[in-house]
Design a protein around this motif. Structure first.
Motif, PDB file in Angstrom:
ATOM      1  N   THR A  48       3.424 -20.625 -37.659  1.00 34.15           N
ATOM      2  CA  THR A  48       3.044 -19.423 -36.921  1.00 34.15           C
ATOM      3  C   THR A  48       1.609 -19.588 -36.441  1.00 34.15           C
ATOM      4  N   PRO A  49       1.156 -18.715 -35.535  1.00 33.96           N
ATOM      5  CA  PRO A  49      -0.241 -18.783 -35.092  1.00 33.96           C
ATOM      6  C   PRO A  49      -1.217 -18.616 -36.247  1.00 33.96           C
ATOM      7  N   LEU A  50      -0.750 -18.095 -37.395  1.00 33.80           N
ATOM      8  CA  LEU A  50      -1.642 -17.940 -38.547  1.00 33.80           C
ATOM      9  C   LEU A  50      -1.524 -19.112 -39.492  1.00 33.80           C
ATOM     10  N   GLY A  51      -0.815 -20.160 -39.048  1.00 35.23           N
ATOM     11  CA  GLY A  51      -0.600 -21.304 -39.916  1.00 35.23           C
ATOM     12  C   GLY A  51       0.812 -21.300 -40.454  1.00 35.23           C
ATOM     13  N   LYS A  52       1.070 -22.236 -41.385  1.00 35.32           N
ATOM     14  CA  LYS A  52       2.413 -22.349 -41.943  1.00 35.32           C
ATOM     15  C   LYS A  52       2.627 -21.243 -42.970  1.00 35.32           C
ATOM     16  N   LEU A  53       3.727 -20.461 -42.775  1.00 36.71           N
ATOM     17  CA  LEU A  53       4.027 -19.403 -43.732  1.00 36.71           C
ATOM     18  C   LEU A  53       5.384 -19.673 -44.353  1.00 36.71           C
ATOM     19  N   LEU A  54       5.462 -19.534 -45.661  1.00 32.35           N
ATOM     20  CA  LEU A  54       6.741 -19.676 -46.351  1.00 32.35           C
ATOM     21  C   LEU A  54       7.460 -18.323 -46.245  1.00 32.35           C
ATOM     22  N   CYS A  55       8.630 -18.351 -45.581  1.00 36.77           N
ATOM     23  CA  CYS A  55       9.314 -17.086 -45.293  1.00 36.77           C
ATOM     24  C   CYS A  55      10.647 -16.994 -46.017  1.00 36.77           C
ATOM     25  N   THR A  56      11.123 -15.764 -46.199  1.00 36.06           N
ATOM     26  CA  THR A  56      12.456 -15.506 -46.716  1.00 36.06           C
ATOM     27  C   THR A  56      13.388 -15.293 -45.531  1.00 36.06           C
ATOM     28  N   PHE A  57      14.622 -15.819 -45.649  1.00 37.43           N
ATOM     29  CA  PHE A  57      15.605 -15.652 -44.580  1.00 37.43           C
ATOM     30  C   PHE A  57      16.677 -14.675 -45.018  1.00 37.43           C
ATOM     31  N   THR A  58      16.836 -13.550 -44.245  1.00 39.45           N
ATOM     32  CA  THR A  58      17.875 -12.560 -44.586  1.00 39.45           C
ATOM     33  C   THR A  58      19.160 -12.824 -43.819  1.00 39.45           C
ATOM     34  N   ALA A  59      19.091 -13.723 -42.833  1.00 40.45           N
ATOM     35  CA  ALA A  59      20.300 -14.091 -42.084  1.00 40.45           C
ATOM     36  C   ALA A  59      20.189 -15.570 -41.757  1.00 40.45           C
ATOM     37  N   ASP A  60      21.335 -16.186 -41.391  1.00 40.56           N
ATOM     38  CA  ASP A  60      21.304 -17.594 -40.992  1.00 40.56           C
ATOM     39  C   ASP A  60      20.504 -17.722 -39.699  1.00 40.56           C
TER      40      ASP A  60
ATOM     41  N   LEU B 168      -6.218 -12.778 -46.126  1.00 41.54           N
ATOM     42  CA  LEU B 168      -4.943 -12.082 -46.207  1.00 41.54           C
ATOM     43  C   LEU B 168      -3.929 -12.948 -46.924  1.00 41.54           C
ATOM     44  N   HIS B 169      -3.046 -12.260 -47.700  1.00 41.65           N
ATOM     45  CA  HIS B 169      -1.956 -12.982 -48.349  1.00 41.65           C
ATOM     46  C   HIS B 169      -0.635 -12.330 -47.957  1.00 41.65           C
ATOM     47  N   PHE B 170       0.340 -13.172 -47.543  1.00 46.85           N
ATOM     48  CA  PHE B 170       1.681 -12.703 -47.153  1.00 46.85           C
ATOM     49  C   PHE B 170       2.667 -13.107 -48.219  1.00 46.85           C
ATOM     50  N   PRO B 171       3.074 -12.189 -49.113  1.00 43.60           N
ATOM     51  CA  PRO B 171       4.034 -12.556 -50.165  1.00 43.60           C
ATOM     52  C   PRO B 171       5.339 -13.048 -49.539  1.00 43.60           C
ATOM     53  N   THR B 172       5.816 -14.173 -50.004  1.00 44.29           N
ATOM     54  CA  THR B 172       6.990 -14.806 -49.402  1.00 44.29           C
ATOM     55  C   THR B 172       8.212 -13.890 -49.413  1.00 44.29           C
ATOM     56  N   SER B 173       8.384 -13.132 -50.504  1.00 43.73           N
ATOM     57  CA  SER B 173       9.603 -12.317 -50.609  1.00 43.73           C
ATOM     58  C   SER B 173       9.643 -11.222 -49.553  1.00 43.73           C
ATOM     59  N   GLN B 174       8.467 -10.850 -49.029  1.00 48.68           N
ATOM     60  CA  GLN B 174       8.466  -9.779 -48.028  1.00 48.68           C
ATOM     61  C   GLN B 174       8.118 -10.284 -46.624  1.00 48.68           C
ATOM     62  N   THR B 175       7.948 -11.587 -46.492  1.00 43.83           N
ATOM     63  CA  THR B 175       7.688 -12.169 -45.185  1.00 43.83           C
ATOM     64  C   THR B 175       9.009 -12.738 -44.684  1.00 43.83           C
ATOM     65  N   LEU B 176       9.563 -12.074 -43.663  1.00 46.87           N
ATOM     66  CA  LEU B 176      10.924 -12.411 -43.252  1.00 46.87           C
ATOM     67  C   LEU B 176      10.929 -13.171 -41.937  1.00 46.87           C
ATOM     68  N   ALA B 177      11.738 -14.205 -41.857  1.00 47.03           N
ATOM     69  CA  ALA B 177      11.931 -14.915 -40.593  1.00 47.03           C
ATOM     70  C   ALA B 177      13.259 -14.457 -40.010  1.00 47.03           C
ATOM     71  N   LEU B 178      13.228 -13.954 -38.747  1.00 46.53           N
ATOM     72  CA  LEU B 178      14.409 -13.282 -38.188  1.00 46.53           C
ATOM     73  C   LEU B 178      14.723 -13.769 -36.783  1.00 46.53           C
ATOM     74  N   ILE B 179      16.006 -13.725 -36.455  1.00 48.76           N
ATOM     75  CA  ILE B 179      16.385 -13.912 -35.052  1.00 48.76           C
ATOM     76  C   ILE B 179      16.173 -12.596 -34.324  1.00 48.76           C
ATOM     77  N   GLU B 180      16.214 -12.650 -32.974  1.00 49.07           N
ATOM     78  CA  GLU B 180      15.879 -11.456 -32.214  1.00 49.07           C
ATOM     79  C   GLU B 180      16.889 -10.334 -32.447  1.00 49.07           C
ATOM     80  N   LYS B 181      18.166 -10.669 -32.217  1.00 47.54           N
ATOM     81  CA  LYS B 181      19.201  -9.671 -32.475  1.00 47.54           C
ATOM     82  C   LYS B 181      20.340 -10.331 -33.216  1.00 47.54           C
ATOM     83  N   SER B 182      20.885  -9.654 -34.178  1.00 45.08           N
ATOM     84  CA  SER B 182      22.022 -10.225 -34.898  1.00 45.08           C
ATOM     85  C   SER B 182      23.277  -9.513 -34.448  1.00 45.08           C
ATOM     86  N   ASN B 183      24.395 -10.071 -34.804  1.00 41.98           N
ATOM     87  CA  ASN B 183      25.638  -9.356 -34.539  1.00 41.98           C
ATOM     88  C   ASN B 183      26.626  -9.686 -35.651  1.00 41.98           C
TER      89      ASN B 183
END
Lengths: 579, 375
Positions: free
Chosen positions: B270-282, B360-375
Motif C-alpha cells: 500500500t502507499p503506507l508500505g507493506k501491510l499484513l491484511c485479513t481476507f474476508t473473501a477470496d 500508527l499501528h494497523f492491527p492485522t485482524s481489523q485491516t481488511l483487504a477487499l475486492i470492490e464489489k462482491s456477489n
C-alpha cells in the motif's frame, strides 16, 4: 423511491386468468370500444356528408368535392372568415382587459369588496348563454337604457348605437368571457411572489409602473395562452353570432353552418364542408394553445422559498379601484340580470322608465308557470343534463383511474375521451345530426339524441375533473387495500370510489351546468318533443315573446345559480380547480 | 420460511434504456426473524419488497412463503397479492382518510379471504391489536386527526390484525422526525419480538438497519453484496462497497501479488508500505485491491512516547498529525502519511497537538483487504 414505468400487477382487471390482447386489460378494451362507438361514427359521417351530394331525405348522393370548391371560391366565405377573426380577436381583447383588471385588483391589491367577485363566477356558470346575450341586446338595443342615456346626453333624435354589428358582437362576447378570463388570471396572479413587486417598489417604481413592468410581464405567457384560448372559444361560438350578428347581416362560419341546415331544403353537404374547415382551423389553434399553455405553466413555477402571497397597499387609491370593481361587477352581472328582471315584470318592453314602474306585474311569471311547453322544456333540460352528467362522471372516473394507474393501453382512453375537445359545439351538432339522420334507429329529434351528443361533447370536461380527483389519491392507499387481502374490485369499490366521490360529484355538477347552458347542439338536434330551455329561450326571442322569455330566464337562472353555488362550494372544499 | 431465489425485475425508462430494478437476488428469511434490505436509493431493495408483496410482477426467479409458492417464473405461478398471506406497512402509512381508526384496522378482517371473522370476534381482535400498538384510546377517532406517529402505529396495527405469515415494512420511519424515529425504532423491534412475526424491513439508513435487524442484506445496483448479522456487516465486510456504505472507513489502494482465500492473512503493498491484511473473501492477485480499516481500530501514538515504544513493529508507519477535531466522547485526528490522509478516532485521552510526529499501528485482524464489489 420512484422508478420509471412502474406497472401494476393486478389480478382481475389485467385478466391474469383470462386470455388477453397483448396484455391489455379487458376493461380497457371494453371502455375504449364504447368510446370509439360513440365518437367514430360522428367523425366519419361528418366527413362523408361533406363529400357526397345531399339528397332530399338527408341520405348521401354521389361523391363530390363541389362543396369545398364552392366554399373556397366564394367571396362570402372569405368575408365571413375575416369577420370571425376580427370578432374572435376583439372578444379576446375585451375579455382579457376586463380579466386582467379584475384579477389584479382582487388578487394583488387591498381593494375592499374583492370577495364579491366570486358571485360573478357563480352566476355566469348558471346563466344560459342565450339569455346572457339577449340581456345585452335589451341593454344596448334601440330602446335600451344605453341608447336612451346617450340620446339624453347628446340630444340626438335617433339611437346612436347599433348593437347588431361586429362591434356589438365583440363587446357582448368579450364581457361573456370576462369571468373565465378573470378566473384563469387570478390563479396566475395569486401564485406570483409579492417580493417581486416589493423589489420593484423599493427600486423607486410607482404602483402603475410596477403593475406594467413586473406584474403584467410575469403574467405575459399566461395572458398570451389565454388570448388564444378565448380566441378559439369565440371563433367557434354560436349564440352571439346568431342572435347579434345575423340580424345585422354579419355572418361568421358558425352561423353559415347553422343557415345551411336551417334553409329548406337543408344543405347538409355545405354544412359539412363548413364544419370540416372549422374543425381543422380550431384543431390547429388548439395545438398551438397547448404548446403555449405548457410554457405558461413552466413560467408560473418561478416562485421560490420565501413565498408570501401578500397584497399591495394602495392607500386611498383603493377607493378608486373599489369603484372600478363595482362598475365591472355591474357590467358583467348587475345590469344584465337587472334588465332581465325588469323586462320580466313589465307587460311590454319599451325601455327603462319611471312610468313603466307603475305597470309592474307578475303576469309573465304566471303565464310561464302555467304553460305546458315551459314545463316540458324544463323537464327535458333537467333530464338531459342529469343523464349526460350521470354517464360522464362515473365513466370518466373509471377511465381516469385506469389512466393514472397506468393500466396497459389506458392512455388510449385518455386520448379518446379528450378528443371531442377539438369539435366546436356546432360542428359536434352537425356531425351527430348526420349520424342520427343516417342510422335506422329513429333517434333523430329525440331527447336521447341530444343526450348522446352532449355526453360526447362534455367527456373532456368530465375527464379533467376526474383526472384531477384521482391524482390526489396516493397509490399506496390502494396498495394497502390489496395487501389487506382485498381483490381489485373490492379495492375499487371500498377505497377508490369513496375517495374519488367528492371529485365525481363536482364533475357531475359541472357537466350538468355546462350541458344545460349550451344552445349549439340542441338547436340542430332537438325535435318538437325534445325542446330544452336554451332553445325555448332562443325561439321566444326570435318570435318576439320578450317578456315571457325574461320571466322564464329569471326562473331558470335562479335555479341554476343555486346548483352553481353548490358546485363552487364543493370544488373549493375538495381543492379542485373551477375552470 | 421465506425463500427468494434469483429474483429478477428490470425496469426500462422512458427512452428504452435499462433503469434499475433487481438483477438476481437470493436469500432466505427464518421464522421470527427481522430481516433488513439495506442500500442506497435505486439499489433494488424496494423492488424486491414489492415483488414479495405481489405489487410488482418479477420477470424471473422464485418466491415462496412457507409451503406456498408465491411466484415461480418457470412454472408460471403468480399468486395475486390479495391472496398472499402478507401484511405491509407503507412509507406514506396509507391510512384511509374516509375510515376511522377502528375501520382502518378492521379492514383486512373484512376483505381477506380465509381471515374473515364474526363481528364480535373482529371487534375483540382489533381491540387487542390496537392495544398492542397503544392506540386503544383512539378507536373511534377519525383517522385524519392522527399525528404522524399515531398513523404509523395504526398502519402497523392494520398490517398485524390479520396475523400475516410475513410482515413487510417499506421505509416506515422515514417520514418521522428524528426524535420520534428513534422511539418508534425500538418500539417496532419490541412489537416484532412480542408478536414473533417474521418481518422484512427496507431502509436506506444504515444506523437504523444496524440497530433493528437480526440480519441485514446490503444491496447495490440490483445485487445483494453481503448478508450477515449487524456485527458481521460492520466488522467483517466482504467488499469495499459494504465497508464504505456502513459507517466511516479509511480506504487505501493496494497491490496483491498472489491469490488469497477467505479467512487467511497476507501482505498487501500500500502507499503506507507493506501491510499484513485479513481476507474476508477470496481475492485474486490484482493491482487494485482495497485495504480498509475503521478509524477507531487504528492505534495512534506520539513518537518517543512509551506507548509508541510498546507498539508492535509490523503494520507500522509514521506521519504527521494534521488536524484534531474534538467531538466530546471521541476525538478525530487526520494524519498525513506520505501522500495519504488517514482518519483516526480515539477516546479523548491522548495528548496530541497538530504537527506532532506520530506513529500508527494497523492491527492485522481489523485491516481488511477487499475486492470492490462482491456477489
Amino acid at each position: 423511491m420512484t422508478t420509471p414505468n412502474r406497472s401494476v400487477n393486478n389480478g382481475l382487471f389485467s385478466g391474469a386468468r383470462l386470455k388477453n390482447l397483448f396484455g391489455i386489460s379487458p376493461i380497457v378494451v371494453v371502455l375504449a370500444s364504447i368510446l370509439l362507438v360513440l365518437i367514430a361514427p360522428a367523425v366519419i359521417f361528418l366527413f362523408q356528408s361533406s363529400l357526397h351530394e345531399t339528397q332530399f331525405d338527408g341520405s348521401f348522393g354521389a361523391f363530390t368535392f363541389q362543396y369545398y370548391v364552392d366554399l373556397l371560391t366564394s367571396d362570402q366565405f372569405l368575408t365571413n372568415l375575416i369577420n370571425a377573426t376580427i370578432y374572435a380577436v376583439g372578444s379576446a381583447a375585451v375579455a382579457i382587459s376586463i380579466g386582467v383588471l379584475l384579477a389584479w385588483i382582487v388578487e394583488r391589491t387591498n381593494t375592499p369588496g374583492g370577495g364579491w367577485v366570486l358571485i360573478i363566477s357563480i352566476i355566469s356558470l348558471g346563466i344560459p348563454s342565450v339569455l346572457y346575450t339577449i340581456s345585452f341586446l335589451m341593454l344596448l338595443g334601440k330602446v335600451g337604457p344605453a341608447n336612451e342615456i346617450l340620446m339624453w346626453i347628446t340630444g340626438a333624435e335617433d339611437p346612436l348605437l347599433n348593437v347588431y354589428s361586429l362591434w356589438g358582437m365583440i363587446i357582448i362576447e368579450g364581457i361573456e368571457f370576462a369571468p373565465l378570463s378573470y378566473l384563469l388570471l387570478s390563479s396566475v396572479f395569486r401564485s406570483n411572489d409579492a417580493s417581486f413587486e416589493e423589489a420593484s417598489m423599493m427600486s423607486g417604481a410607482g404602483i402603475l409602473q410596477t403593475f406594467r413592468n413586473i406584474t403584467l410581464r410575469l403574467a405575459q405567457p399566461a395572458i398570451l395562452a389565454l388570448l388564444i384560448l378565448i380566441f378559439i372559444r369565440a371563433f367557434e361560438s354560436f349564440e352571439t353570432p346568431a342572435l347579434v350578428g345575423l340580424p345585422g347581416n354579419v355572418s361568421v362560419i358558425t352561423t353559415d353552418i347553422y343557415e345551411s341546415i336551417d334553409e329548406v331544403p337543408a344543405n347538409y353537404g355545405q354544412a359539412g364542408a363548413f364544419s370540416v374547415v372549422l374543425l381543422f382551423i380550431v384543431g390547429a389553434l388548439l395545438i398551438w394553445y397547448n404548446r403555449l399553455s405548457r410554457n405558461a405553466e413552466r413560467f408560473q413555477t418561478i416562485t421560490g422559498k420565501g413565498f408570501r402571497p401578500r397584497v399591495m397597499d394602495l392607500g386611498k387609491w383603493r377607493w378608486l379601484t373599489g369603484a372600478i370593481l363595482a362598475l365591472l361587477f355591474m357590467i358583467i352581472i348587475g345590469f344584465p340580470i337587472g334588465i332581465v328582471l325588469w323586462v320580466s315584470m313589465v307587460p311590454y318592453y319599451d325601455g327603462v322608465s319611471l312610468e313603466a314602474l307603475k305597470l309592474f306585474t307578475l303576469d309573465n311569471y304566471r303565464t310561464v308557470f302555467n304553460s305546458r311547453s315551459f314545463h316540458d322544456s324544463i323537464g327535458n333540460t333537467v333530464i338531459m343534463g342529469a343523464a349526460a352528467a350521470s354517464v360522464v362522471a362515473p365513466f370518466t372516473a373509471l377511465c381516469a383511474w385506469l389512466t393514472v394507474r397506468r393500466y396497459k393501453g389506458a392512455w388510449i382512453l385518455d386520448q379518446l375521451a379528450t378528443s371531442p375537445l377539438i369539435f366546436p359545439a356546432i360542428v359536434m351538432g352537425v356531425a351527430f345530426l348526420q349520424v342520427f339522420l343516417n342510422l335506422p334507429f329513429g333517434l333523430y329529434g329525440t331527447l336521447l339524441s341530444i343526450i348522446l351528443a352532449s355526453m360526447v361533447r362534455y367527456l373532456p370536461y368530465g375527464m379533467r375533473y376526474s383526472y384531477a380527483g384521482i391524482l390526489q389519491i396516493h397509490t399506496e392507499l390502494e396498495e394497502a387495500s390489496s395487501m389487506s387481502g382485498a381483490r381489485q374490485t373490492t379495492t375499487f369499490l371500498r377505497i377508490v370510489m369513496p375517495l374519488v366521490a367528492p371529485a365525481m360529484v363536482t364533475c357531475w355538477l359541472f357537466v350538468f351546468l355546462v350541458s344545460v347552458k349550451a344552445v349549439s347542439i340542441p338547436i340542430l338536434l332537438a325535435g318538437p318533443k325534445s325542446q330544452v330551455v336554451a332553445i325555448t329561450l332562443f325561439d321566444m326571442w326570435e318570435n318576439g315573446i320578450t317578456n315571457e322569455l325574461a320571466a322564464m330566464g329569471v326562473t331558470w337562472t335562479g335555479f341554476m345559480t343555486i346548483i352553481s353555488l353548490i358546485f363552487y362550494m364543493l370544488a373549493k372544499r375538495y381543492g379542485l380547480s373551477v375552470r | 420460511m421465506l425463500k427468494v431465489q434469483d429474483l429478477f425485475k428490470q425496469y426500462t425508462s422512458e427512452d428504452g434504456t435499462p433503469g434499475g430494478g433487481v438483477l438476481g437476488a437470493s436469500f432466505d428469511v427464518a421464522d421470527g426473524e427481522l430481516f433488513t434490505l439495506l442500500g442506497p436509493s435505486g439499489c433494488g431493495k424496494t423492488t424486491t419488497l414489492r415483488s414479495i408483496a405481489g405489487l410488482e410482477q418479477p420477470q424471473g426467479g422464485l418466491i415462496s412463503l412457507m409451503d406456498t409458492v408465491l411466484y415461480d417464473a418457470e412454472r408460471r405461478v403468480n399468486i395475486p397479492m390479495y391472496e398472499r398471506d402478507i401484511g405491509m406497512v407503507f412509507q406514506s402509512y396509507a391510512i384511509w382518510p374516509h375510515m376511522n381508526v377502528y375501520e382502518n384496522a378492521a379492514y383486512p378482517l373484512k376483505v381477506a379471504k380465509g381471515k374473515r371473522l364474526s363481528a364480535s370476534e373482529r371487534r375483540e381482535k382489533v381491540r387487542s391489536v390496537l392495544a398492542l400498538v397503544g392506540l386503544e384510546d383512539y378507536i373511534e377517532r377519525p383517522s385524519t386527526q392522527l399525528s404522524g406517529g399515531q398513523q404509523q402505529r395504526l398502519a402497523l396495527a392494520r398490517a398485524l390484525t390479520r396475523e400475516p405469515g410475513l410482515l413487510l415494512l417499506d421505509e416506515p420511519l422515514s417520514n418521522l422526525d428524528a426524535q420520534l424515529r428513534e422511539q418508534m425504532r425500538s418500539e417496532l423491534k419490541r412489537l416484532q419480538r412480542e408478536t414473533g412475526v417474521t418481518a422484512i424491513y427496507v431502509t436506506h439508513d444504515q444506523s437504523e438497519a444496524l440497530a433493528i435487524s437480526d440480519r441485514i442484506a446490503v444491496m447495490s445496483d440490483g445485487l445483494i453484496m453481503q448478508i450477515g448479522n449487524p456485527k458481521d456487516i460492520y466488522e467483517r465486510p466482504t467488499s469495499e462497497f459494504v465497508a464504505n456504505f456502513i459507517g466511516t472507513t479509511n480506504l487505501l489502494r493496494g497491490v496483491l501479488n498472489a491469490d488469497i482465500k477467505a479467512g487467511n492473512e497476507a501482505p498487501v503493498d500500500t502507499p503506507l508500505g507493506k501491510l499484513l491484511c485479513t481476507f474476508t473473501a477470496d481475492v485474486l492477485a490484482t493491482p487494485t485491491v482495497g485495504v480498509v480499516i475503521r478509524p477507531e481500530n487504528i492505534i495512534i501514538a506520539k513518537i518517543g512516547d512509551d506507548k509508541a515504544a510498546a507498539l508492535p513493529d509490523t503494520n507500522r508507519c509514521d506521519g504527521t498529525l494534521l488536524t484534531e477535531t474534538y467531538l466530546g466522547e471521541i476525538v478525530e485526528y487526520e494524519v498525513g502519511v506520505s501522500d495519504e490522509i488517514v482518519l483516526i478516532r480515539t477516546k479523548p485521552t491522548e495528548s496530541l497537538t497538530p504537527q506532532d510526529a506520530v506513529t500508527l499501528h494497523f492491527p492485522t485482524s481489523q485491516t481488511l483487504a477487499l475486492i470492490e464489489k462482491s456477489n
